[in-house]
Motif scaffolding. Structure first.
Motif, short mmCIF file in Angstrom:
data_model
loop_
_atom_site.label_atom_id
_atom_site.label_comp_id
_atom_site.label_asym_id
_atom_site.label_seq_id
_atom_site.Cartn_x
_atom_site.Cartn_y
_atom_site.Cartn_z
N VAL A 58 0.82 -1.22 0.00
CA VAL A 58 0.00 0.00 0.00
C VAL A 58 0.85 1.26 0.00
CG1 VAL A 58 -1.98 -1.15 1.05
CG2 VAL A 58 -0.29 -0.01 2.53
N LEU A 59 2.05 1.19 0.57
CA LEU A 59 2.93 2.36 0.50
C LEU A 59 3.32 2.63 -0.95
CD1 LEU A 59 5.22 1.78 3.64
CD2 LEU A 59 3.39 3.48 3.37
N ASP A 60 3.50 1.57 -1.72
CA ASP A 60 3.78 1.74 -3.16
C ASP A 60 2.60 2.32 -3.91
OD1 ASP A 60 6.36 0.80 -2.90
OD2 ASP A 60 5.87 -1.25 -3.49
N LEU A 61 1.38 2.13 -3.37
CA LEU A 61 0.17 2.61 -4.04
C LEU A 61 -0.23 4.02 -3.61
CD1 LEU A 61 -1.93 -0.69 -3.86
CD2 LEU A 61 -0.92 0.33 -5.91
N GLY A 62 0.50 4.60 -2.66
CA GLY A 62 0.20 5.98 -2.28
C GLY A 62 -0.16 6.21 -0.83
N ALA A 63 -0.27 5.16 -0.03
CA ALA A 63 -0.52 5.36 1.40
C ALA A 63 0.70 6.02 2.04
CB ALA A 63 -0.81 4.03 2.10
N THR A 64 0.48 6.84 3.06
CA THR A 64 1.59 7.53 3.71
C THR A 64 1.61 7.36 5.23
OG1 THR A 64 0.31 9.59 3.73
CG2 THR A 64 1.82 9.26 1.88
N LEU A 65 0.71 6.52 5.75
CA LEU A 65 0.71 6.22 7.19
C LEU A 65 0.27 4.78 7.38
CD1 LEU A 65 0.86 7.34 10.20
CD2 LEU A 65 -1.62 7.62 10.03
N ILE A 66 1.01 4.03 8.18
CA ILE A 66 0.61 2.68 8.54
C ILE A 66 0.11 2.70 9.99
CG2 ILE A 66 1.37 0.31 8.90
CD1 ILE A 66 1.22 1.18 5.95
N ASN A 67 -1.12 2.24 10.17
CA ASN A 67 -1.75 2.19 11.49
C ASN A 67 -1.72 0.74 11.95
OD1 ASN A 67 -3.27 2.65 13.77
ND2 ASN A 67 -5.22 2.90 12.67
N ASP A 68 -0.74 0.41 12.78
CA ASP A 68 -0.48 -0.98 13.16
C ASP A 68 -1.04 -1.27 14.55
OD1 ASP A 68 0.47 -3.49 13.76
OD2 ASP A 68 2.52 -3.10 13.10
N ILE A 69 -2.13 -2.03 14.61
CA ILE A 69 -2.78 -2.29 15.89
C ILE A 69 -2.01 -3.30 16.74
CG2 ILE A 69 -5.05 -1.74 14.95
CD1 ILE A 69 -5.66 -4.77 15.01
#
Length: 419
Positions: free
Chosen positions: A226-237
Motif C-alpha cells: 500500500v505504501l507503493d500505491l500511495g498510502a503515507t501512514l501505517i496504522n499498526d494495531i
C-alpha cells in the motif's frame, strides 16, 4: 517514570491504596501534597529509601510499596514510589539524585517536562498536520464484509472511494483504510486478500484527495504494497509485531501509528493481567517506538495509540481515558480510537448504531485530557466535536487566538483588547 496528572484527588487516593497506603493516610497525603504527582516504578530498595528520605527532607510527600515489577525488569526487592510535591521540590530532588548516578535526575526532569509538552507537526510522506494547533480527525473506511459497525457497507471499491471522498468534504484530516477486521467474529484472511481489498481504494484515493491515506494493517507485506500505491501512514494495531514492519516503514518517509495490544487481533487475551495498566502500556510503546526509530522512522513521523479495548477490561479502558496525560512522557502525539466501540455500548446499554453520543463524550473528554487525534466513523459530527473541544482547551480558531474572537465571529484588533 511518569507524571500521574490525576483526573481528581480520588484517583490519587486509589493509586496510593493500591501501593499499600491506608485510606486514612492516603487521604491525608493528598491534602498535604501539592503541584505534581510522580510515580517511580521498579526502584531498587536502597535507592528507593534514599529518594523517600531526600524528598521528605525538602518537604515533599513520599509513599512507597512493593513494586509491581519485581522479578520483571526490576530487582526482587524493588519498590514503587508515588511522590507528591511542588515543581521546586522535585527539582531539588533531581539535584540530589544527580550525585547518585544512574540517570534518575534526567527521568525526573523528563517527567516534569511532560506536563507542559505539546505535540508538534506529524509528518506522513509529503503531508503534515500541526497537532499543536488543532486536533486531527482520522476517518475510518472499512473495506470489509464483517467490521462490527459498518461491515459490508463499503466492501465494494467504488462505494469505498465515494465514502472516502465524502469524508474529506466532511473535514477528515486522514482517511484510514482497513481490509481486515479486528472483530472477533470476523473471518481470518491473509495478506493477499487484504491487499486485494484495500489496494484499489488506496490507489484511487491517493490520486484524488489532498489528505494522507493511512492503512490499518499489522502485516509488513500489506504495508509494503500500500505504501507503493500511495498510502503515507501505517496504522499498526499490534505495535510493529511483524518483524519486518519497522524496516518496511523506515525505508521511506511514511508515518506510523504504534498501538498497544495485549494478545492478538480477533481474540481476547489468555490473561488480563497488568502489573500497572499505564506502566505496562508505556513500556510497550516505548520499546516499539524505539524499534521504529532504530529502523529509520523519524520521531516526527510517529504517533501512539493506547489500544482501547485491545486486551483491556472496561474499567481499564475508562482508566486509560482519565490517564491520557501520563502518555505524554513518551513525547509522541496520541491517537484515541474508541468510535462506537463495545465499551461505550456496555456503559450505555446500546447497540453500535446507537453509540454516537457516547462516542462524542469519549472523544471530547479525550481531547480535554490531551489526545491529539481521534479515529472516528462519523466524520462530520466528530469534526465539530473536535473543533469545539479545541476551543475549550485553548487552541485556536483558524489560527486566531480566542481572546480576539467576538461572539459574532469577527476578529478584533489587538489594540481593542488592551486596557
Amino acid at each position: 517514570m511518569r507524571v500521574l496528572n490525576p483526573f481528581n484527588g480520588k484517583q490519587t487516593i486509589t493509586d496510593l491504596i493500591a501501593l499499600g497506603v491506608s485510606r486514612r493516610e492516603a487521604e491525608l497525603n493528598v491534602r498535604r501534597g501539592s503541584g505534581r504527582t510522580l510515580r517511580f516504578d521498579g526502584v531498587p530498595q536502597v535507592l528507593a529509601h534514599g529518594i523517600v528520605a531526600e524528598f521528605g527532607r525538602v518537604g515533599g510527600v513520599a509513599n512507597a510499596g512493593p513494586s509491581a515489577y519485581r522479578g520483571h525488569s526490576a530487582p526482587d526487592d524493588a519498590l514503587d514510589l508515588i511522590l507528591l510535591g511542588t515543581v521546586i521540590q522535585f527539582e531539588m530532588l533531581a539535584g540530589a539524585l544527580a550525585a547518585t548516578g544512574g540517570g534518575l535526575e534526567g527521568a525526573v526532569h523528563q517527567a516534569l517536562a511532560s506536563t507542559t509538552w505539546g505535540a508538534g507537526v506529524l509528518r506522513m510522506g509529503p503531508h503534515a498536520i500541526d497537532l499543536g494547533r488543532r486536533v486531527g480527525v482520522m476517518g475510518i473506511l472499512n473495506v470489509t464484509p464483517d467490521s462490527f459497525f459498518d461491515g459490508g457497507r463499503y466492501f465494494d471499491p467504488d462505494r469505498a472511494v465515494e465514502r472516502g471522498l465524502a469524508m474529506v468534504q466532511e473535514g477528515a484530516d486522514i482517511i484510514d483504510v482497513g481490509g481486515d477486521s479486528a472483530n472477533g467474529e470476523a473471518a481470518a484472511i491473509d495478506a493477499a486478500e487484504e491487499i486485494r481489498r484495500v489496494g484499489p481504494v488506496v490507489k484511487a484515493l491517493a490520486r484524488q484527495v489532498a489528505v494522507p491515506i493511512a492503512v490499518d494493517t499489522h502485516r509488513a507485506e500489506t504495508a509494503a504494497a500500500v505504501l507503493d500505491l500511495g498510502a503515507t501512514l501505517i496504522n499498526d494495531i499490534t505495535g510493529l509485531s511483524d518483524p519486518e514492519m519497522a524496516s518496511v516503514i523506515g525505508r521511506g518517509d511514511a508515518g506510523v501509528c504504534v498501538m498497544h495490544i495485549l494478545g492478538v487481533p480477533k481474540s481476547f487475551p489468555a490473561k488480563w493481567h497488568y502489573r500497572t495498566v499505564l506502566g505496562d502500556i508505556i513500556r510497550f510503546l516505548e520499546t516499539r517506538t524505539d524499534l521504529a526509530i532504530s529502523a529509520g522512522v523519524r520521531r516526527d513521523r510517529i504517533c501512539i495509540d493506547p489500544g482501547i479495548e485491545f486486551g483491556k477490561l472496561i474499567g481499564q479502558d475508562l482508566d486509560i481515558f482519565r490517564r491520557i496525560p501520563e502518555l505524554h512522557v513518551l513525547g509522541f502525539p496520541i491517537l484515541i480510537a474508541a468510535s462506537r466501540k463495545t465499551m461505550i455500548g456496555n456503559v450505555l446499554g446500546l447497540a453500535s448504531k446507537e453509540r454516537l453520543e457516547g462516542t462524542a463524550a469519549v472523544n471530547a473528554f479525550s481531547i480535554a485530557r490531551g489526545a491529539h487525534i481521534i479515529r472516528v466513523h462519523d466524520v462530520q459530527s466528530m469534526v465539530r466535536i473536535a473543533r469545539m473541544s479545541e476551543a475549550l482547551v485553548g487552541l485556536t480558531i483558524d489560527g486566531t487566538p480566542m481572546e480576539r474572537c467576538r461572539s459574532d465571529g469577527k476578529i478584533v484588533d489587538v489594540e481593542e483588547t488592551l486596557g
